[in-house]
Design a protein around this motif. Structure first.
Motif, PDB file in Angstrom:
ATOM      1  N   GLY A   1       0.813  -1.211   0.000  1.00  0.00           N
ATOM      2  CA  GLY A   1       0.000   0.000   0.000  1.00  0.00           C
ATOM      3  C   GLY A   1       0.847   1.262   0.000  1.00  0.00           C
ATOM      4  N   ALA A   2       1.925   1.248   0.781  1.00  0.00           N
ATOM      5  CA  ALA A   2       2.814   2.414   0.825  1.00  0.00           C
ATOM      6  C   ALA A   2       3.486   2.630  -0.531  1.00  0.00           C
ATOM      7  CB  ALA A   2       3.860   2.234   1.922  1.00  0.00           C
ATOM      8  N   LEU A   3       3.921   1.563  -1.157  1.00  0.00           N
ATOM      9  CA  LEU A   3       4.560   1.698  -2.470  1.00  0.00           C
ATOM     10  C   LEU A   3       3.562   2.148  -3.535  1.00  0.00           C
ATOM     11  CD1 LEU A   3       6.934  -1.395  -2.415  1.00  0.00           C
ATOM     12  CD2 LEU A   3       7.577   1.018  -2.308  1.00  0.00           C
ATOM     13  N   MET A   4       2.329   1.685  -3.459  1.00  0.00           N
ATOM     14  CA  MET A   4       1.317   2.130  -4.411  1.00  0.00           C
ATOM     15  C   MET A   4       0.986   3.608  -4.206  1.00  0.00           C
ATOM     16  SD  MET A   4       0.900  -0.325  -6.413  1.00  0.00           S
ATOM     17  CE  MET A   4      -0.502   0.189  -7.357  1.00  0.00           C
ATOM     18  N   ALA A   5       1.006   4.071  -2.948  1.00  0.00           N
ATOM     19  CA  ALA A   5       0.783   5.486  -2.685  1.00  0.00           C
ATOM     20  C   ALA A   5       1.915   6.333  -3.279  1.00  0.00           C
ATOM     21  CB  ALA A   5       0.666   5.731  -1.186  1.00  0.00           C
ATOM     22  N   LEU A   6       3.140   5.863  -3.127  1.00  0.00           N
ATOM     23  CA  LEU A   6       4.270   6.578  -3.732  1.00  0.00           C
ATOM     24  C   LEU A   6       4.177   6.570  -5.259  1.00  0.00           C
ATOM     25  CD1 LEU A   6       7.203   5.364  -1.465  1.00  0.00           C
ATOM     26  CD2 LEU A   6       6.206   7.649  -1.558  1.00  0.00           C
ATOM     27  N   LEU A   7       3.715   5.466  -5.832  1.00  0.00           N
ATOM     28  CA  LEU A   7       3.524   5.400  -7.273  1.00  0.00           C
ATOM     29  C   LEU A   7       2.462   6.399  -7.720  1.00  0.00           C
ATOM     30  CD1 LEU A   7       4.061   4.032 -10.010  1.00  0.00           C
ATOM     31  CD2 LEU A   7       2.279   2.394  -9.411  1.00  0.00           C
ATOM     32  N   ALA A   8       1.384   6.525  -6.958  1.00  0.00           N
ATOM     33  CA  ALA A   8       0.327   7.477  -7.305  1.00  0.00           C
ATOM     34  C   ALA A   8       0.838   8.914  -7.257  1.00  0.00           C
ATOM     35  CB  ALA A   8      -0.856   7.305  -6.357  1.00  0.00           C
ATOM     36  N   VAL A   9       1.657   9.236  -6.277  1.00  0.00           N
ATOM     37  CA  VAL A   9       2.238  10.585  -6.193  1.00  0.00           C
ATOM     38  C   VAL A   9       3.161  10.830  -7.381  1.00  0.00           C
ATOM     39  CG1 VAL A   9       3.808  12.042  -4.848  1.00  0.00           C
ATOM     40  CG2 VAL A   9       1.994  10.762  -3.703  1.00  0.00           C
ATOM     41  N   THR A  10       3.973   9.845  -7.706  1.00  0.00           N
ATOM     42  CA  THR A  10       4.874   9.983  -8.852  1.00  0.00           C
ATOM     43  C   THR A  10       4.087  10.157 -10.144  1.00  0.00           C
ATOM     44  OG1 THR A  10       6.510   8.611  -7.741  1.00  0.00           O
ATOM     45  CG2 THR A  10       6.755   8.854 -10.110  1.00  0.00           C
ATOM     46  N   TYR A  11       3.027   9.398 -10.302  1.00  0.00           N
ATOM     47  CA  TYR A  11       2.203   9.475 -11.502  1.00  0.00           C
ATOM     48  C   TYR A  11       1.477  10.816 -11.591  1.00  0.00           C
ATOM     49  CZ  TYR A  11      -0.932   7.889 -15.185  1.00  0.00           C
ATOM     50  OH  TYR A  11      -1.607   7.755 -16.367  1.00  0.00           O
ATOM     51  N   ALA A  12       1.101  11.365 -10.460  1.00  0.00           N
ATOM     52  CA  ALA A  12       0.398  12.645 -10.459  1.00  0.00           C
ATOM     53  C   ALA A  12       1.294  13.781 -10.943  1.00  0.00           C
ATOM     54  CB  ALA A  12      -0.115  12.952  -9.059  1.00  0.00           C
ATOM     55  N   PHE A  13       2.590  13.696 -10.712  1.00  0.00           N
ATOM     56  CA  PHE A  13       3.507  14.751 -11.094  1.00  0.00           C
ATOM     57  C   PHE A  13       4.321  14.384 -12.342  1.00  0.00           C
ATOM     58  CE2 PHE A  13       2.788  15.587  -6.568  1.00  0.00           C
ATOM     59  CZ  PHE A  13       2.464  16.930  -6.630  1.00  0.00           C
ATOM     60  N   ARG A  14       3.809  13.529 -13.179  1.00  0.00           N
ATOM     61  CA  ARG A  14       4.566  13.044 -14.332  1.00  0.00           C
ATOM     62  C   ARG A  14       4.777  14.109 -15.406  1.00  0.00           C
ATOM     63  NH1 ARG A  14      -0.554  11.550 -14.906  1.00  0.00           N
ATOM     64  NH2 ARG A  14      -1.530  11.667 -16.952  1.00  0.00           N
ATOM     65  N   SER A  15       3.887  15.094 -15.518  1.00  0.00           N
ATOM     66  CA  SER A  15       4.007  16.066 -16.601  1.00  0.00           C
ATOM     67  C   SER A  15       4.467  17.441 -16.128  1.00  0.00           C
ATOM     68  CB  SER A  15       2.661  16.194 -17.311  1.00  0.00           C
ATOM     69  OG  SER A  15       1.693  16.680 -16.396  1.00  0.00           O
ATOM     70  N   ILE A  16       5.051  17.535 -14.967  1.00  0.00           N
ATOM     71  CA  ILE A  16       5.494  18.832 -14.423  1.00  0.00           C
ATOM     72  C   ILE A  16       6.588  19.436 -15.299  1.00  0.00           C
ATOM     73  CG2 ILE A  16       6.657  19.908 -12.461  1.00  0.00           C
ATOM     74  CD1 ILE A  16       3.764  19.343 -11.941  1.00  0.00           C
ATOM     75  N   GLY A  17       7.499  18.613 -15.804  1.00  0.00           N
ATOM     76  CA  GLY A  17       8.612  19.132 -16.594  1.00  0.00           C
ATOM     77  C   GLY A  17       8.225  19.613 -17.975  1.00  0.00           C
ATOM     78  N   THR A  18       7.116  19.147 -18.512  1.00  0.00           N
ATOM     79  CA  THR A  18       6.737  19.544 -19.880  1.00  0.00           C
ATOM     80  C   THR A  18       5.762  20.725 -19.891  1.00  0.00           C
ATOM     81  OG1 THR A  18       4.935  17.944 -19.851  1.00  0.00           O
ATOM     82  CG2 THR A  18       7.044  17.187 -20.703  1.00  0.00           C
ATOM     83  N   ARG A  19       5.485  21.306 -18.757  1.00  0.00           N
ATOM     84  CA  ARG A  19       4.544  22.413 -18.685  1.00  0.00           C
ATOM     85  C   ARG A  19       5.064  23.690 -19.314  1.00  0.00           C
ATOM     86  NH1 ARG A  19       1.976  23.467 -12.878  1.00  0.00           N
ATOM     87  NH2 ARG A  19       1.879  21.266 -12.527  1.00  0.00           N
ATOM     88  N   HIS A  20       6.350  23.920 -19.258  1.00  0.00           N
ATOM     89  CA  HIS A  20       6.906  25.206 -19.695  1.00  0.00           C
ATOM     90  C   HIS A  20       7.211  25.158 -21.169  1.00  0.00           C
ATOM     91  CE1 HIS A  20       7.297  25.052 -15.412  1.00  0.00           C
ATOM     92  NE2 HIS A  20       7.459  26.371 -15.381  1.00  0.00           N
TER      93      HIS A  20
END
Length: 50
Positions: free
Chosen positions: A31-50
């Motif tokens: 469960g902890a690893l899946m939560a970390l995966l969800a956080v990582t997936y949520a921020f996947r496009s931060i670098g392509t915003r600019h």
């Protein structure tokens, strides 16, 4: 020597007790690893915003 063996057996028994079963520890870790995966997936496009 006999007293040392008895002390080692007593300490080994004290360490062997887990607060939850091993399957529960696995599920908590999963469960902890899946939560970390969800956080990582949520921020996947931060670098392509600019």
């Amino acid at each position: 020597m006999h007293a040392a063996l008895l002390a080692a057996e007593e300490s080994a028994e004290a360490v062997a007790h887990l607060p939850i079963p091993p399957a529960g520890i696995g599920l908590v870790a999963f469960g902890a690893l899946m939560a970390l995966l969800a956080v990582t997936y949520a921020f996947r496009s931060i670098g392509t915003r600019h």
